[in-house]
Design a protein around this motif. Sequence first.
Motif, mmCIF file in Angstrom:
data_model
loop_
_atom_site.group_PDB
_atom_site.id
_atom_site.type_symbol
_atom_site.label_atom_id
_atom_site.label_comp_id
_atom_site.label_asym_id
_atom_site.label_seq_id
_atom_site.Cartn_x
_atom_site.Cartn_y
_atom_site.Cartn_z
ATOM 1 N N HIS A 99 52.709 41.401 86.640
ATOM 2 C CA HIS A 99 53.415 42.685 86.673
ATOM 3 C C HIS A 99 54.189 42.827 87.977
ATOM 4 C CE1 HIS A 99 54.082 46.788 85.426
ATOM 5 N NE2 HIS A 99 53.814 47.176 86.682
ATOM 6 N N LEU A 100 53.565 42.360 89.058
ATOM 7 C CA LEU A 100 54.220 42.427 90.368
ATOM 8 C C LEU A 100 55.517 41.644 90.365
ATOM 9 C CD1 LEU A 100 54.205 43.039 93.422
ATOM 10 C CD2 LEU A 100 52.945 40.913 93.724
ATOM 11 N N HIS A 101 55.483 40.427 89.820
ATOM 12 C CA HIS A 101 56.689 39.596 89.795
ATOM 13 C C HIS A 101 57.788 40.247 88.966
ATOM 14 C CE1 HIS A 101 55.493 36.166 92.132
ATOM 15 N NE2 HIS A 101 54.343 36.085 91.481
ATOM 16 N N LYS A 102 57.384 40.948 87.920
ATOM 17 C CA LYS A 102 58.375 41.639 87.090
ATOM 18 C C LYS A 102 59.134 42.657 87.923
ATOM 19 C CE LYS A 102 58.552 45.359 83.763
ATOM 20 N NZ LYS A 102 57.771 46.318 83.011
ATOM 21 N N HIS A 103 58.406 43.446 88.691
ATOM 22 C CA HIS A 103 59.063 44.501 89.456
ATOM 23 C C HIS A 103 59.775 43.961 90.674
ATOM 24 C CE1 HIS A 103 57.734 47.684 86.960
ATOM 25 N NE2 HIS A 103 56.478 47.305 87.060
ATOM 26 N N ASN A 104 59.256 42.891 91.253
ATOM 27 C CA ASN A 104 59.944 42.326 92.409
ATOM 28 C C ASN A 104 61.321 41.823 92.037
ATOM 29 O OD1 ASN A 104 57.973 42.857 94.269
ATOM 30 N ND2 ASN A 104 56.910 40.896 94.003
ATOM 31 N N SER A 105 61.472 41.379 90.801
ATOM 32 C CA SER A 105 62.776 40.872 90.373
ATOM 33 C C SER A 105 63.812 41.979 90.325
ATOM 34 C CB SER A 105 62.654 40.230 88.990
ATOM 35 O OG SER A 105 62.331 41.214 88.035
ATOM 36 N N LEU A 106 63.352 43.238 90.220
ATOM 37 C CA LEU A 106 64.268 44.367 90.169
ATOM 38 C C LEU A 106 64.536 44.956 91.540
ATOM 39 C CD1 LEU A 106 62.704 46.203 87.103
ATOM 40 C CD2 LEU A 106 64.823 44.884 87.129
ATOM 41 N N ASN A 107 63.744 44.531 92.534
ATOM 42 C CA ASN A 107 63.811 45.165 93.853
ATOM 43 C C ASN A 107 64.949 44.577 94.667
ATOM 44 O OD1 ASN A 107 63.312 46.572 96.114
ATOM 45 N ND2 ASN A 107 61.399 45.542 96.648
ATOM 46 N N ILE A 132 54.407 49.407 101.457
ATOM 47 C CA ILE A 132 53.559 48.452 100.732
ATOM 48 C C ILE A 132 54.368 47.708 99.677
ATOM 49 C CG2 ILE A 132 52.691 49.901 98.827
ATOM 50 C CD1 ILE A 132 49.903 48.708 99.457
ATOM 51 N N SER A 133 55.412 48.361 99.172
ATOM 52 C CA SER A 133 56.315 47.677 98.243
ATOM 53 C C SER A 133 57.011 46.516 98.954
ATOM 54 C CB SER A 133 57.346 48.664 97.709
ATOM 55 O OG SER A 133 58.383 47.986 97.033
ATOM 56 N N LYS A 134 57.489 46.793 100.159
ATOM 57 C CA LYS A 134 58.159 45.746 100.929
ATOM 58 C C LYS A 134 57.191 44.628 101.295
ATOM 59 C CE LYS A 134 61.316 45.240 104.846
ATOM 60 N NZ LYS A 134 61.959 45.920 106.003
ATOM 61 N N LEU A 135 55.940 45.004 101.614
ATOM 62 C CA LEU A 135 54.922 44.009 101.953
ATOM 63 C C LEU A 135 54.610 43.131 100.740
ATOM 64 C CD1 LEU A 135 52.681 42.818 103.755
ATOM 65 C CD2 LEU A 135 51.206 44.728 103.008
ATOM 66 N N ARG A 168 49.294 51.647 91.173
ATOM 67 C CA ARG A 168 48.677 52.975 91.050
ATOM 68 C C ARG A 168 49.597 54.054 91.626
ATOM 69 N NH1 ARG A 168 44.143 49.782 92.738
ATOM 70 N NH2 ARG A 168 42.734 49.424 90.969
ATOM 71 N N ALA A 169 50.220 53.731 92.745
ATOM 72 C CA ALA A 169 51.131 54.696 93.364
ATOM 73 C C ALA A 169 52.331 54.968 92.462
ATOM 74 C CB ALA A 169 51.599 54.179 94.728
ATOM 75 N N MET A 170 52.832 53.915 91.815
ATOM 76 C CA MET A 170 53.989 54.091 90.934
ATOM 77 C C MET A 170 53.645 54.918 89.700
ATOM 78 S SD MET A 170 56.736 52.827 92.201
ATOM 79 C CE MET A 170 56.188 53.283 93.848
ATOM 80 N N VAL A 171 52.469 54.681 89.132
ATOM 81 C CA VAL A 171 52.038 55.472 87.971
ATOM 82 C C VAL A 171 51.951 56.945 88.352
ATOM 83 C CG1 VAL A 171 50.109 55.934 86.402
ATOM 84 C CG2 VAL A 171 50.827 53.580 86.838
ATOM 85 N N PHE A 172 51.378 57.192 89.539
ATOM 86 C CA PHE A 172 51.268 58.572 90.008
ATOM 87 C C PHE A 172 52.649 59.201 90.214
ATOM 88 C CE2 PHE A 172 51.485 61.189 93.875
ATOM 89 C CZ PHE A 172 50.835 62.321 93.410
ATOM 90 N N LEU A 173 53.550 58.476 90.894
ATOM 91 C CA LEU A 173 54.885 59.018 91.164
ATOM 92 C C LEU A 173 55.684 59.214 89.879
ATOM 93 C CD1 LEU A 173 55.949 57.083 94.392
ATOM 94 C CD2 LEU A 173 55.222 59.469 94.196
ATOM 95 N N ASN A 232 47.371 40.532 95.498
ATOM 96 C CA ASN A 232 46.789 41.236 94.356
ATOM 97 C C ASN A 232 46.374 42.656 94.747
ATOM 98 O OD1 ASN A 232 47.155 39.057 92.684
ATOM 99 N ND2 ASN A 232 45.065 38.268 92.944
ATOM 100 N N GLN A 233 45.827 42.797 95.970
ATOM 101 C CA GLN A 233 45.418 44.121 96.447
ATOM 102 C C GLN A 233 46.624 45.045 96.612
ATOM 103 O OE1 GLN A 233 43.302 43.374 100.090
ATOM 104 N NE2 GLN A 233 41.300 43.296 99.084
ATOM 105 N N THR A 234 47.642 44.545 97.297
ATOM 106 C CA THR A 234 48.823 45.387 97.537
ATOM 107 C C THR A 234 49.543 45.699 96.226
ATOM 108 O OG1 THR A 234 50.237 43.444 97.950
ATOM 109 C CG2 THR A 234 49.137 44.458 99.855
ATOM 110 N N SER A 235 49.555 44.715 95.319
ATOM 111 C CA SER A 235 50.207 44.927 94.026
ATOM 112 C C SER A 235 49.492 46.005 93.226
ATOM 113 C CB SER A 235 50.244 43.618 93.243
ATOM 114 O OG SER A 235 50.819 43.818 91.976
#
Length: 651
Positions: free
Chosen positions: A6-14, A116-119, A145-150, A137-140
């Motif tokens: 999931h992290l790699h998916k979103h990093n590709s958009l960043n 943390i997104s940048k990290l 969780r932060a994104m779901v909340f936002l 994995n921890q930061t992802s």
Amino acid sequence: MEEEAHLHKHNSLNKIPLFTTSPKPQNSVDLSNDDACDDHSAHHSHEIAQDVDHFIDSIAAIEDKSSHTPEIPDFIETFTKIIESRVKKYNSGDAGARFGKMTEDDMMFIHSVRRISKLTNALSEFPSDSSVNPSMNQTSAALQRAMVFLEEEFRSLLEESSNSRSDDADNSLRLSVCSLKSQGDYCEREDSAPAEEYPSYSAEAVAKMHEIASTMISAGYETECCQVYYISRRNAIRKQMARLDYEIMWNMDDVAKAAWETLEAEISRWINVVRSCSDLIFPGEKRLGESVFAHYPSICRSSLSNIIRGVVIQLLDFAEATAMAKRSAEKLFKYLDMYEALQFLLPTISGDSCWGDLVDEVSDAIDRIGESAVSNFCDLENSIKGDAGRVPVPGGAIHPLTRYVMNYLKYTCDYKDTLEKIFEKHTKLAKNISESISLDLEKESLSPHNFETMAGTTPFSIQVVTVMDLLDGNLDKKSKLYRDPALRHIFLMNNGRYILQKVKGASEILDVMGDQWCRRRSTVVRQYHKNYQRETWNRVLQTLSQEGLLVNGKPNKQLIKERFKVFTATFEEIYRSQTAWIVSDEQLQSELRISIAAVLIPAYRAFVGRFRQYMDNTRQADKYIKYQPEDVETMIEKLFEGNSISMMRRK
């Protein structure tokens, strides 16, 4: 592994640069109440943030990331727990820990999420089987969780709107947006008008949306952010349309089957919605989008395009279905209102490349509505041609067709500028339709030669003059239904005068026909008047001729008596019939009576004055001279009132 994927998916958009954090005051509050982090002071939290920034910079500087794996410091795990703890606290529902007031704590949380997104993005550049994998994995997970909340906060903000906003709130919004855009390319002009009441968000709500959207997009969650925004704004527009009593639920079959009265009411609602979109909804959506996505103009344009496109396409579907309805002259004005509404909408969605296809579709719909307007206008020509009634209008009055056509043209010319555009664009179509309507008119019936006296030669003016010619020809045919030639001229005079007065009374038609046409039409009406006078009163005047009344230079009493009898019979016949004739225009009625009296009364008075003396006595005079000149003058004043009047009693 799922979190990593999931992290790699979103990093590709960043692809958007992350906001950097400004130094916070020494008295900043702790970001967390979690037991594991309670002993972290605000100063310590700020130090951790700075340490994270330095760590990100250090690993970003590593050129060969495949062979140089960094050692993950302990403060990374602490920083991750701080963020998760803050999300947990916000989700707890505790009134004292609600997100959204944009306090210092809230802003620190926003910047921590961006950090943390940048990290996470930086760690993802190292091999997945390296020692950085557990930390990533921890930061992802924390980021997720932060994104779901936002995302939920973003949705809630979008779905909540205030019922009223003060001027201060409008000004605050403008200043807030300008402040947010200070790092970007755009800021509203200070002299711009306050935002409309649509959409009715407070300045504070818009500022929150901006921060959340910027954070989600910078973290690679652009898709989720835009989807929430699209659904919420689409629903908001639907609610706004519902307030206008309009629901988009028509299709081609519905329109084809609908009675015109039903469709006409729906068209009126459709026009209100289109104008509301032009004046209020679309400009409001544009302002909101530019505020929420202030740092991301391309995302703003794309979101607006998706939102507005769906609305416009549904509106155009109805317009196109309506354009296919059976043509009828009476429908013209609704089509013209639709045409103008779409013309007004066009600039609202123009000016950006992302609107290209949509602008083309609106333009195409405008063309089709224009074609329908042309067809419906030209149907008026067919209606005139098809009005072949064989029963003359009683009393030579104004024919209903004349009233209909002239009132139609008057209302049509209220749309003169619009129709000029339409006929200019669809000249060929109008010409083909007109040519398909066989005129079948004799040249002499086209009096007063409208084309020779028209003011201009624009496509629309040609259509108006064509209608005038058709009407003239039709009236000429209808005049031949009268057996009495004098009544025929009264009919043509009545209708010709009505047409002239209608043109003179409507500046729009006068602009088309011109003063020269009016002068020519006045000449024609006067000619009808002369023709009537000749047909009716010349034969009366002949009875008052002195010719033949003298035998060997002396008056012949018997011939004189006979001549008085002929005059009385002729005048009574005319009087009896022409009191039932109708001249509704008071000025024309007066002109006719004056002209009749001017030629008849002097001649009759002179005849009576000369020959009365040859009657043998008063009784004989009263027998043959039934009416005195004053009686005839009184009777003339009763002509053309549309009433059958009994003959005057002898005095």
